[in-house]
Design a protein around this motif. Structure first.
Motif, PDB file in Angstrom:
ATOM      1  N   ASN A 110       0.813  -1.212   0.000  1.00 45.22           N
ATOM      2  CA  ASN A 110       0.000   0.000   0.000  1.00 45.22           C
ATOM      3  C   ASN A 110       0.848   1.266   0.000  1.00 45.22           C
ATOM      4  OD1 ASN A 110      -2.467  -1.348  -0.026  1.00 45.22           O
ATOM      5  ND2 ASN A 110      -2.524  -1.529   2.204  1.00 45.22           N
ATOM      6  N   VAL A 111       2.128   1.139   0.385  1.00 44.78           N
ATOM      7  CA  VAL A 111       3.031   2.293   0.383  1.00 44.78           C
ATOM      8  C   VAL A 111       3.792   2.386  -0.933  1.00 44.78           C
ATOM      9  CG1 VAL A 111       5.098   3.291   1.441  1.00 44.78           C
ATOM     10  CG2 VAL A 111       3.290   2.352   2.883  1.00 44.78           C
ATOM     11  N   THR A 112       4.364   1.278  -1.374  1.00 47.48           N
ATOM     12  CA  THR A 112       5.254   1.308  -2.544  1.00 47.48           C
ATOM     13  C   THR A 112       4.569   0.888  -3.837  1.00 47.48           C
ATOM     14  OG1 THR A 112       6.026  -0.951  -2.096  1.00 47.48           O
ATOM     15  CG2 THR A 112       7.256   0.856  -1.091  1.00 47.48           C
ATOM     16  N   GLY A 113       3.342   0.396  -3.756  1.00 46.62           N
ATOM     17  CA  GLY A 113       2.661  -0.077  -4.955  1.00 46.62           C
ATOM     18  C   GLY A 113       1.596   0.854  -5.477  1.00 46.62           C
ATOM     19  N   VAL A 114       1.700   2.138  -5.148  1.00 42.74           N
ATOM     20  CA  VAL A 114       0.650   3.090  -5.522  1.00 42.74           C
ATOM     21  C   VAL A 114       0.530   3.249  -7.034  1.00 42.74           C
ATOM     22  CG1 VAL A 114       0.700   4.352  -3.347  1.00 42.74           C
ATOM     23  CG2 VAL A 114       2.288   4.997  -5.175  1.00 42.74           C
ATOM     24  N   ASP A 115       1.589   2.951  -7.773  1.00 42.33           N
ATOM     25  CA  ASP A 115       1.499   3.051  -9.234  1.00 42.33           C
ATOM     26  C   ASP A 115       0.601   1.969  -9.829  1.00 42.33           C
ATOM     27  OD1 ASP A 115       3.542   1.261  -8.332  1.00 42.33           O
ATOM     28  OD2 ASP A 115       4.259   1.084 -10.387  1.00 42.33           O
ATOM     29  N   MET A 116       0.199   1.002  -9.012  1.00 39.76           N
ATOM     30  CA  MET A 116      -0.706  -0.048  -9.469  1.00 39.76           C
ATOM     31  C   MET A 116      -2.154   0.228  -9.073  1.00 39.76           C
ATOM     32  SD  MET A 116       1.180  -2.239 -11.116  1.00 39.76           S
ATOM     33  CE  MET A 116       0.356  -3.838 -11.139  1.00 39.76           C
ATOM     34  N   ALA A 117      -2.410   1.381  -8.478  1.00 41.54           N
ATOM     35  CA  ALA A 117      -3.765   1.719  -8.041  1.00 41.54           C
ATOM     36  C   ALA A 117      -4.688   1.936  -9.227  1.00 41.54           C
ATOM     37  CB  ALA A 117      -3.737   2.965  -7.157  1.00 41.54           C
ATOM     38  N   ASP A 118      -6.008   1.795  -8.992  1.00 38.80           N
ATOM     39  CA  ASP A 118      -6.972   2.013 -10.059  1.00 38.80           C
ATOM     40  C   ASP A 118      -7.264   3.500 -10.218  1.00 38.80           C
ATOM     41  OD1 ASP A 118      -8.668   2.715  -7.969  1.00 38.80           O
ATOM     42  OD2 ASP A 118      -9.847   0.870  -8.072  1.00 38.80           O
ATOM     43  N   ALA A 119      -8.253   3.835 -11.043  1.00 41.87           N
ATOM     44  CA  ALA A 119      -8.567   5.237 -11.324  1.00 41.87           C
ATOM     45  C   ALA A 119      -8.985   5.994 -10.079  1.00 41.87           C
ATOM     46  CB  ALA A 119      -9.656   5.310 -12.387  1.00 41.87           C
ATOM     47  N   ASP A 120      -9.491   5.279  -9.066  1.00 40.69           N
ATOM     48  CA  ASP A 120      -9.897   5.913  -7.808  1.00 40.69           C
ATOM     49  C   ASP A 120      -8.759   5.975  -6.803  1.00 40.69           C
ATOM     50  OD1 ASP A 120     -12.532   6.248  -8.728  1.00 40.69           O
ATOM     51  OD2 ASP A 120     -13.050   4.193  -8.126  1.00 40.69           O
ATOM     52  N   GLY A 121      -7.582   5.490  -7.198  1.00 43.69           N
ATOM     53  CA  GLY A 121      -6.430   5.521  -6.308  1.00 43.69           C
ATOM     54  C   GLY A 121      -6.411   4.423  -5.263  1.00 43.69           C
ATOM     55  N   THR A 122      -7.149   3.338  -5.497  1.00 43.93           N
ATOM     56  CA  THR A 122      -7.213   2.263  -4.510  1.00 43.93           C
ATOM     57  C   THR A 122      -6.551   0.992  -5.031  1.00 43.93           C
ATOM     58  OG1 THR A 122      -9.365   1.504  -5.330  1.00 43.93           O
ATOM     59  CG2 THR A 122      -9.360   3.152  -3.562  1.00 43.93           C
ATOM     60  N   LEU A 123      -6.107   0.168  -4.097  1.00 46.39           N
ATOM     61  CA  LEU A 123      -5.543  -1.149  -4.383  1.00 46.39           C
ATOM     62  C   LEU A 123      -6.481  -2.209  -3.824  1.00 46.39           C
ATOM     63  CD1 LEU A 123      -1.815  -0.501  -3.377  1.00 46.39           C
ATOM     64  CD2 LEU A 123      -2.679  -0.775  -5.695  1.00 46.39           C
ATOM     65  N   PRO A 124      -6.605  -3.342  -4.480  1.00 46.51           N
ATOM     66  CA  PRO A 124      -7.469  -4.401  -3.950  1.00 46.51           C
ATOM     67  C   PRO A 124      -6.868  -5.001  -2.689  1.00 46.51           C
ATOM     68  CG  PRO A 124      -6.250  -5.212  -5.831  1.00 46.51           C
ATOM     69  CD  PRO A 124      -5.969  -3.740  -5.745  1.00 46.51           C
ATOM     70  N   PRO A 125      -7.693  -5.619  -1.849  1.00 52.76           N
ATOM     71  CA  PRO A 125      -7.156  -6.270  -0.643  1.00 52.76           C
ATOM     72  C   PRO A 125      -6.309  -7.478  -1.007  1.00 52.76           C
ATOM     73  CG  PRO A 125      -9.476  -6.805  -0.928  1.00 52.76           C
ATOM     74  CD  PRO A 125      -9.151  -5.756  -1.942  1.00 52.76           C
ATOM     75  N   VAL A 126      -5.385  -7.788  -0.131  1.00 51.56           N
ATOM     76  CA  VAL A 126      -4.510  -8.951  -0.303  1.00 51.56           C
ATOM     77  C   VAL A 126      -5.201 -10.186   0.266  1.00 51.56           C
ATOM     78  CG1 VAL A 126      -2.349  -9.979   0.518  1.00 51.56           C
ATOM     79  CG2 VAL A 126      -2.373  -7.634  -0.349  1.00 51.56           C
ATOM     80  N   ASP A 127      -5.161 -11.283  -0.454  1.00 54.69           N
ATOM     81  CA  ASP A 127      -5.781 -12.524   0.018  1.00 54.69           C
ATOM     82  C   ASP A 127      -4.922 -13.244   1.048  1.00 54.69           C
ATOM     83  OD1 ASP A 127      -8.259 -12.674  -1.668  1.00 54.69           O
ATOM     84  OD2 ASP A 127      -6.776 -12.604  -3.281  1.00 54.69           O
ATOM     85  N   ALA A 128      -3.604 -13.129   0.916  1.00 59.38           N
ATOM     86  CA  ALA A 128      -2.711 -13.771   1.888  1.00 59.38           C
ATOM     87  C   ALA A 128      -1.361 -13.091   1.841  1.00 59.38           C
ATOM     88  CB  ALA A 128      -2.560 -15.262   1.592  1.00 59.38           C
ATOM     89  N   GLU A 129      -0.740 -12.965   3.001  1.00 50.23           N
ATOM     90  CA  GLU A 129       0.633 -12.465   3.053  1.00 50.23           C
ATOM     91  C   GLU A 129       1.579 -13.655   2.990  1.00 50.23           C
ATOM     92  OE1 GLU A 129       0.741  -8.167   5.083  1.00 50.23           O
ATOM     93  OE2 GLU A 129       0.717  -9.812   6.538  1.00 50.23           O
ATOM     94  N   PHE A 130       2.709 -13.439   2.338  1.00 51.49           N
ATOM     95  CA  PHE A 130       3.581 -14.550   1.999  1.00 51.49           C
ATOM     96  C   PHE A 130       4.216 -15.259   3.201  1.00 51.49           C
ATOM     97  CE2 PHE A 130       7.415 -16.360  -0.240  1.00 51.49           C
ATOM     98  CZ  PHE A 130       6.693 -17.365  -0.866  1.00 51.49           C
ATOM     99  N   PRO A 131       4.582 -14.569   4.291  1.00 43.36           N
ATOM    100  CA  PRO A 131       5.113 -15.325   5.435  1.00 43.36           C
ATOM    101  C   PRO A 131       4.162 -16.421   5.905  1.00 43.36           C
ATOM    102  CG  PRO A 131       5.586 -12.998   5.710  1.00 43.36           C
ATOM    103  CD  PRO A 131       4.681 -13.108   4.512  1.00 43.36           C
ATOM    104  N   ALA A 132       2.841 -16.151   5.868  1.00 42.76           N
ATOM    105  CA  ALA A 132       1.864 -17.174   6.264  1.00 42.76           C
ATOM    106  C   ALA A 132       1.834 -18.320   5.257  1.00 42.76           C
ATOM    107  CB  ALA A 132       0.481 -16.548   6.400  1.00 42.76           C
ATOM    108  N   VAL A 133       2.030 -18.001   3.974  1.00 48.93           N
ATOM    109  CA  VAL A 133       2.063 -19.038   2.951  1.00 48.93           C
ATOM    110  C   VAL A 133       3.275 -19.944   3.157  1.00 48.93           C
ATOM    111  CG1 VAL A 133       2.284 -19.487   0.472  1.00 48.93           C
ATOM    112  CG2 VAL A 133       0.801 -17.626   1.283  1.00 48.93           C
ATOM    113  N   VAL A 134       4.444 -19.349   3.371  1.00 54.97           N
ATOM    114  CA  VAL A 134       5.663 -20.135   3.590  1.00 54.97           C
ATOM    115  C   VAL A 134       5.519 -21.038   4.809  1.00 54.97           C
ATOM    116  CG1 VAL A 134       8.106 -19.968   4.214  1.00 54.97           C
ATOM    117  CG2 VAL A 134       7.188 -18.496   2.435  1.00 54.97           C
TER     118      VAL A 134
END
Length: 351
Positions: free
Chosen positions: A278-302
């Motif tokens: 949410n801090v470094t990925g702002v260039d991937m935001a949509d036209a409203d400036g929002t990012l979709p929620p994350v389904d899982a964080e990778f430490p939990a996956v590992v």
């Protein structure tokens, strides 16, 4: 018979167990490891992956701390700086990492980039080392991409496409092959001849029997890849769209090269850290400036607490942002190797 005289121990010498001797107090000394010092240390790709994986597992277990990074950036965007503090509970080490890049509005050859890691031993309370962090980052990031591929690639993945030939692109394929040895088609999209040559050289060094297929048609290549790793710089024209990807494809964003649609239209979103995305990925935001929620964080996956992939056909978007605990783990590994080999220079910084 008399014992053979031993030479005197020089002031500040480090013994095999890491202890020091001399007239200067231990807490006044700091071992400085330069880029040249670290370049000579030999470490396998499998060792790097295992070290990074352990850092994720320790973080998920609640034994480490990884606060969100601090960022400063001028209004015109010509530079960016980050500061990251963390603690690795497995190694009982505390560290601060800084990263500064200048010239983001210029070509690659005109940019300046400096990154350092300062490590402290949280058992003795003494400084362990201050080091250039460039090699650590160049190894840690593709190792994370390899782990993401191992956990989230479609079953039986055979083809991989890397976009970009900079620092992060050059080791992407060797690390992917280490984690997914079944890959038999290795594609590369890049425009810089020196970078392309460097990617080929790195692959040849680690996997001398493997070859790279240089691709010109990014749309076709991305549609044929099981794993797409986007490592290109900010000036790239490459932007893979979601509808170019076939069902089951894993897209990993490290730098640039994936369009926002690959995130917003993904069936599943994995991030090393949602807060950092949410801090470094702002260039991937949509036209409203929002990012979709994350389904899982990778430490939990590992750690096996969350699924990386649920079905063979879901398109997965994975956001690879660096967590300082992985830098600490790998930096600690390098520091110990350097001490054992007597590398670096001790300075009395606090006297």
């Amino acid at each position: 018979m008399t014992d053979t005289p031993q030479p005197p121990v020089p002031d500040g010498a480090i013994h095999a167990d890491g202890s020091r001797e001399g007239g200067i107090r231990e807490d006044q000394r700091l071992r400085v490891l330069t880029r040249s010092d670290l370049a000579g240390l030999d470490i396998s790709l499998a060792d790097v992956i295992a070290t990074v994986e352990d850092a994720y597992r320790t973080l998920h277990a609640g034994q480490s701390d990884n606060p969100r990074k601090l960022t400063v950036k001028p209004a015109d965007g010509h530079s960016v700086a980050y500061a990251m503090l963390g603690r690795d509970g497995s190694r009982n080490a505390v560290a601060v990492k800084t990263s500064y890049k200048h010239g983001l509005d210029k070509g690659r050859d005109e940019q300046h980039y400096y990154t350092t890691l300062t490590l402290y031993d949280d058992i003795t309370g003494l400084p362990l080392a201050m080091m250039d962090c460039a090699r650590i980052g160049s190894l840690r990031t593709p190792a994370v991409s390899a782990l993401l591929a191992r956990e989230c690639a479609p079953p039986g993945a055979r083809s991989a496409l890397v976009i970009g030939t900079g620092t992060q692109g050059r080791l992407a394929l060797p690390f992917l092959l280490t984690a997914l040895p079944g890959l038999d088609r290795l594609m590369l999209s890049g425009s810089h001849p020196d970078g392309i040559a460097a990617v080929r050289e790195e692959l040849r060094r680690h996997f001398p029997d493997r070859e790279i297929e240089l691709v010109d048609d990014l749309r076709t290549a991305s549609g044929e890849a099981d794993v797409v790793v986007a490592t290109a710089g900010g000036h790239t024209a490459a932007a893979v769209e979601s509808d170019w990807l076939r069902p089951g494809t894993l897209g990993i964003l490290v730098g640039h090269g994936l369009a926002p649609s690959t995130l917003h239209e993904a069936d599943r979103v994995i991030a090393t850290s949602e807060a950092q995305m949410n801090v470094t990925g702002v260039d991937m935001a949509d036209a409203d400036g929002t990012l979709p929620p994350v389904d899982a964080e990778f430490p939990a996956v590992v750690a096996g607490a969350a699924a990386g992939r649920r079905t063979d056909t879901e398109r997965i978007f994975a956001y690879n942002s660096g967590l300082v605990v992985t830098d600490i783990a790998l930096g600690h590994r390098f520091a110990r190797l350097a001490v054992a080999q007597g590398l670096g220079t001790e300075v009395t910084l606090w006297r």
